[in-house]
Design an enzyme around this catalytic site. Structure first.
Site, PDB file in Angstrom:
ATOM      1  N   CYS A 119       0.810  -1.227   0.000  1.00  0.00           N
ATOM      2  CA  CYS A 119       0.000   0.000   0.000  1.00  0.00           C
ATOM      3  C   CYS A 119       0.840   1.273   0.000  1.00  0.00           C
ATOM      4  CB  CYS A 119      -0.967  -0.003   1.173  1.00  0.00           C
ATOM      5  SG  CYS A 119      -2.062  -1.439   1.181  1.00  0.00           S
ATOM      6  N   HIS A 252      -2.922   7.215   2.188  1.00  0.00           N
ATOM      7  CA  HIS A 252      -3.420   5.927   1.722  1.00  0.00           C
ATOM      8  C   HIS A 252      -4.814   5.712   2.297  1.00  0.00           C
ATOM      9  CE1 HIS A 252      -3.985   1.814   0.858  1.00  0.00           C
ATOM     10  NE2 HIS A 252      -3.726   1.378   2.066  1.00  0.00           N
ATOM     11  N   ASN A 282     -10.084  -0.080   0.300  1.00  0.00           N
ATOM     12  CA  ASN A 282      -8.619   0.010   0.237  1.00  0.00           C
ATOM     13  C   ASN A 282      -8.149  -0.608  -1.078  1.00  0.00           C
ATOM     14  OD1 ASN A 282      -5.867  -0.373   0.485  1.00  0.00           O
ATOM     15  ND2 ASN A 282      -5.943  -1.098   2.599  1.00  0.00           N
TER      16      ASN A 282
HETATM   17  C1  LIG Z   1      -9.493  -4.334  10.596  1.00  0.00           C
HETATM   18  C2  LIG Z   1     -10.105  -3.346  11.563  1.00  0.00           C
HETATM   19  C3  LIG Z   1     -11.183  -2.539  10.841  1.00  0.00           C
HETATM   20  C4  LIG Z   1     -10.776  -4.140  12.684  1.00  0.00           C
HETATM   21  O1  LIG Z   1     -11.344  -3.227  13.588  1.00  0.00           O
HETATM   22  P1  LIG Z   1     -11.099  -3.406  15.146  1.00  0.00           P
HETATM   23  O2  LIG Z   1     -11.884  -2.362  15.821  1.00  0.00           O
HETATM   24  O3  LIG Z   1      -9.612  -3.457  15.375  1.00  0.00           O
HETATM   25  O4  LIG Z   1     -11.767  -4.799  15.414  1.00  0.00           O
HETATM   26  P2  LIG Z   1     -11.139  -6.139  15.991  1.00  0.00           P
HETATM   27  O5  LIG Z   1     -10.212  -6.760  14.999  1.00  0.00           O
HETATM   28  O6  LIG Z   1     -10.626  -5.869  17.371  1.00  0.00           O
HETATM   29  O7  LIG Z   1     -12.447  -7.033  16.081  1.00  0.00           O
HETATM   30  C5  LIG Z   1     -13.548  -6.633  16.880  1.00  0.00           C
HETATM   31  C6  LIG Z   1     -14.682  -7.631  16.687  1.00  0.00           C
HETATM   32  O8  LIG Z   1     -15.266  -7.437  15.393  1.00  0.00           O
HETATM   33  C7  LIG Z   1     -15.348  -8.701  14.718  1.00  0.00           C
HETATM   34  N1  LIG Z   1     -15.240  -8.483  13.285  1.00  0.00           N
HETATM   35  C8  LIG Z   1     -14.115  -8.435  12.526  1.00  0.00           C
HETATM   36  N2  LIG Z   1     -14.423  -8.207  11.235  1.00  0.00           N
HETATM   37  C9  LIG Z   1     -15.781  -8.102  11.178  1.00  0.00           C
HETATM   38  C10 LIG Z   1     -16.685  -7.861  10.143  1.00  0.00           C
HETATM   39  N3  LIG Z   1     -16.276  -7.672   8.875  1.00  0.00           N
HETATM   40  N4  LIG Z   1     -17.994  -7.814  10.434  1.00  0.00           N
HETATM   41  C11 LIG Z   1     -18.437  -7.973  11.709  1.00  0.00           C
HETATM   42  N5  LIG Z   1     -17.616  -8.227  12.732  1.00  0.00           N
HETATM   43  C12 LIG Z   1     -16.299  -8.276  12.481  1.00  0.00           C
HETATM   44  C13 LIG Z   1     -14.186  -9.491  15.271  1.00  0.00           C
HETATM   45  O9  LIG Z   1     -14.383 -10.879  15.091  1.00  0.00           O
HETATM   46  C14 LIG Z   1     -14.223  -9.084  16.733  1.00  0.00           C
HETATM   47  O10 LIG Z   1     -15.235  -9.834  17.363  1.00  0.00           O
HETATM   48  P3  LIG Z   1     -15.032 -10.370  18.893  1.00  0.00           P
HETATM   49  O11 LIG Z   1     -14.884  -9.119  19.710  1.00  0.00           O
HETATM   50  O12 LIG Z   1     -16.276 -11.132  19.142  1.00  0.00           O
HETATM   51  O13 LIG Z   1     -13.788 -11.193  18.845  1.00  0.00           O
HETATM   52  C15 LIG Z   1      -9.062  -2.395  12.174  1.00  0.00           C
HETATM   53  O14 LIG Z   1      -8.198  -3.100  13.025  1.00  0.00           O
HETATM   54  C16 LIG Z   1      -8.240  -1.734  11.123  1.00  0.00           C
HETATM   55  O15 LIG Z   1      -8.730  -0.939  10.357  1.00  0.00           O
HETATM   56  N6  LIG Z   1      -6.930  -2.011  11.081  1.00  0.00           N
HETATM   57  C17 LIG Z   1      -6.056  -1.457  10.096  1.00  0.00           C
HETATM   58  C18 LIG Z   1      -6.337  -2.153   8.806  1.00  0.00           C
HETATM   59  C19 LIG Z   1      -5.693  -1.476   7.663  1.00  0.00           C
HETATM   60  O16 LIG Z   1      -5.771  -0.285   7.548  1.00  0.00           O
HETATM   61  N7  LIG Z   1      -5.090  -2.282   6.819  1.00  0.00           N
HETATM   62  C20 LIG Z   1      -4.482  -1.867   5.648  1.00  0.00           C
HETATM   63  C21 LIG Z   1      -3.223  -1.175   5.943  1.00  0.00           C
HETATM   64  S1  LIG Z   1      -2.418  -0.886   4.470  1.00  0.00           S
END
Ligand SMILES: CC(C)(COP(=O)(O)OP(=O)(O)OC[C@H]1O[C@@H](n2cnc3c(N)ncnc32)[C@H](O)[C@@H]1OP(=O)(O)O)[C@@H](O)C(=O)NCCC(=O)NCCS
Length: 325
Positions: A119, A252, A282
Site C-alpha cells: 500500500c 493511503h 482500500n
Molecule cells: C481491521 C479493523 C477494521 C478491525 O477493527 P477493530 O476495531 O480493530 O476490530 P477487531 O479486529 O478488534 O475485532 C472486533 C470484533 O469485530 C469482529 N469483526 C471483525 N471483522 C468483522 C466484520 N467484517 N464484520 C463484523 N464483525 C467483524 C471481530 O471478530 C471481533 O469480534 P469479537 O470481539 O467477538 O472477537 C481495524 O483493526 C483496522 O482498520 N486495522 C487497520 C487495517 C488497515 O488499515 N489495513 C491496511 C493497511 S495498508
C-alpha cells in the site's frame, strides 16, 4: 538538466462493478460469514468497493488510468521514457506489469519496471521516478498504482475481505525548472512482515503456502497511526515547510479512523483531508493516485496547492511525498 520533477497530468480507473456493503454482506451470508454495513462503516468508513471482472488484470486498469493521465498532461505516450507500476497484484510473476502496460500503450524501448511496496507502492514509485528525473536518468515518467486485490481476498475471512477493492491511478511526472516534488521519505521495517502479508508462492508448478491476504488489523492500525505522523513531519522539515502550508492531505485510503487521526495530529481542518475510502475501499497501491485524480478532476486540488501524499502498508513500509501541484 532541469532540477525538479512535477506532476503534469493525473488519471484513474475504477472497474464499473460497484459492490455496496449490503451487497457484500448478503453474498458473504450465503457462505455463513456474518458482517453488516453498520460494522464496516463504523470501523472503517467504507461503504462500497469496486471489483474487476474475472478477465480483467492489473495492466488493463493501469492502461485506462495511464491514458487518462497522458491526455490530462497533453502528452504523447511515445514521449514517455520511464514507466513504473506499483502493484502487489501483478498480471503474472514476470514480465513486470509495467512492461505489459508499455506494450499495451504501443510504445517500446523506454525503461519499465514494477515496484513492490504494497500500500506504500505509489509513494515508493513516485519517489523513484522523482529521483531518476532529478539525476537526468529520465525526463517524462508514467507512474501508476494498479491493483486487483479482489483476487487475493479470502471471502471466508470477514476481518479482511470487507476492506479491499480494485482500481488504478496514474500520474505523468515531468522534468521541470521549478518544484513540483518538494521532499520525499521512504521507510520500511521488515520485522513486521507477518502482520500484513500474502505469504503464498508458486513453486514446482504448485501454489505453496497461504495464497490469501492475512492481516492482524489492530497491530497494523497502531503502527500506521505512528509512522504516518513521523513521515509527514520528516518531509515537512526537509522542505522547510510547516503543517500550516498543507492544503491537502491525501493519505493511503485504508481506514477513515487512521486518516482522521493523522489529520488531527497535523492539526489539519477535516475538510483538508481527501477521502475516497468510503467509495473505493482500500485499493492498496492504487488508492493515493485514485484519490489524487478524483480531487483534481472535482476541482479540489488546484495548480499551486501544496499536497501531502502518505502511504503505509505491508512490509511494513511507509513513506510520504510533499509536492506543489
Ligand atoms: C481491521 C479493523 C477494521 C478491525 O477493527 P477493530 O476495531 O480493530 O476490530 P477487531 O479486529 O478488534 O475485532 C472486533 C470484533 O469485530 C469482529 N469483526 C471483525 N471483522 C468483522 C466484520 N467484517 N464484520 C463484523 N464483525 C467483524 C471481530 O471478530 C471481533 O469480534 P469479537 O470481539 O467477538 O472477537 C481495524 O483493526 C483496522 O482498520 N486495522 C487497520 C487495517 C488497515 O488499515 N489495513 C491496511 C493497511 S495498508
Amino acid at each position: 538538466m532541469k532540477g525538479y520533477s512535477r506532476i503534469t497530468g493525473t488519471g484513474s480507473c475504477l472497474p464499473p462493478h460497484r459492490v455496496s456493503n449490503e451487497a457484500l454482506a448478503a453474498q458473504l451470508a450465503r457462505d455463513g460469514v456474518e458482517t453488516s454495513d453498520a460494522w464496516i462503516v463504523e470501523r472503517t468508513g467504507i461503504r462500497a468497493r469496486h471489483f474487476a471482472a474475472a478477465e480483467v488484470v492489473s495492466s488493463d486498469l493501469a492502461l485506462v488510468a495511464a491514458r487518462a493521465a497522458l491526455e490530462a498532461a497533453d502528452c504523447d505516450a511515445a514521449s514517455i521514457d520511464l514507466i513504473i507500476v506499483a502493484t502487489s497484484t501483478p498480471d503474472m510473476i514476470f514480465p513486470s506489469t509495467a512492461c505489459i502496460v508499455q506494450n499495451k500503450l504501443g510504445v517500446h524501448g523506454c525503461a519499465a519496471f514494477d515496484v513492490q511496496a504494497v500500500c506504500s507502492g505509489f509513494v515508493y514509485a513516485l519517489t523513484v521516478a522523482d529521483s531518476m528525473i532529478r539525476t537526468g536518468a529520465a525526463s517524462k515518467a508514467l507512474v501508476i498504482g494498479s491493483e486487483v486485490f479482489s483476487r487475493i481476498l479470502d471471502f471466508k475471512d470477514r476481518t479482511t475481505c470487507v476492506l479491499f477493492g480494485d482500481g488504478a491511478g496514474a500520474v505523468v511526472l515531468e522534468a521541470s525548472d521549478r518544484p513540483g516534488i518538494l521532499a520525499t521519505e521512504l521507510r520500511a521495517d521488515g520485522r513486521h512482515a507477518n502482520i500484513l502479508c500474502t505469504p503464498g508462492t508458486v513453486a514446482a508448478g504448485k501454489v505453496l503456502g497461504h495464497p490469501w491476504l492475512r492481516m492482524d488489523g489492530p497491530a497494523v492500525f497502531k503502527l500506521a497511526v505512528t509512522v504516518l505522523e513521523d513521515a509527514a513531519r520528516s518531509v515537512l522539515a526537509k522542505a522547510d515547510r510547516t503543517e500550516a502550508d498543507i492544503d491537502w492531505l491525501i493519505p493511503h485510503q485504508a481506514n477513515i479512523r487512521i486518516m482522521q487521526s493523522t489529520a488531527r495530529k497535523l492539526k489539519l481542518a477535516p475538510e483538508r483531508l481527501i477521502v475516497t475510502v468510503d467509495e473505493h475501499g482500500n485499493t492498496s497501491a492504487a488508492s493515493i493516485p485514485l484519490a489524487l485524480d478524483e480531487s483534481v478532476r472535482s476541482g479540489k486540488v488546484k495548480p499551486g496547492d501544496t499536497v501531502l501524499l502518505e502511504g503505509v502498508g505491508g512490509g511494513f513500509t511507509w513513506g510520504a511525498v510533499l509536492l506543489d501541484f
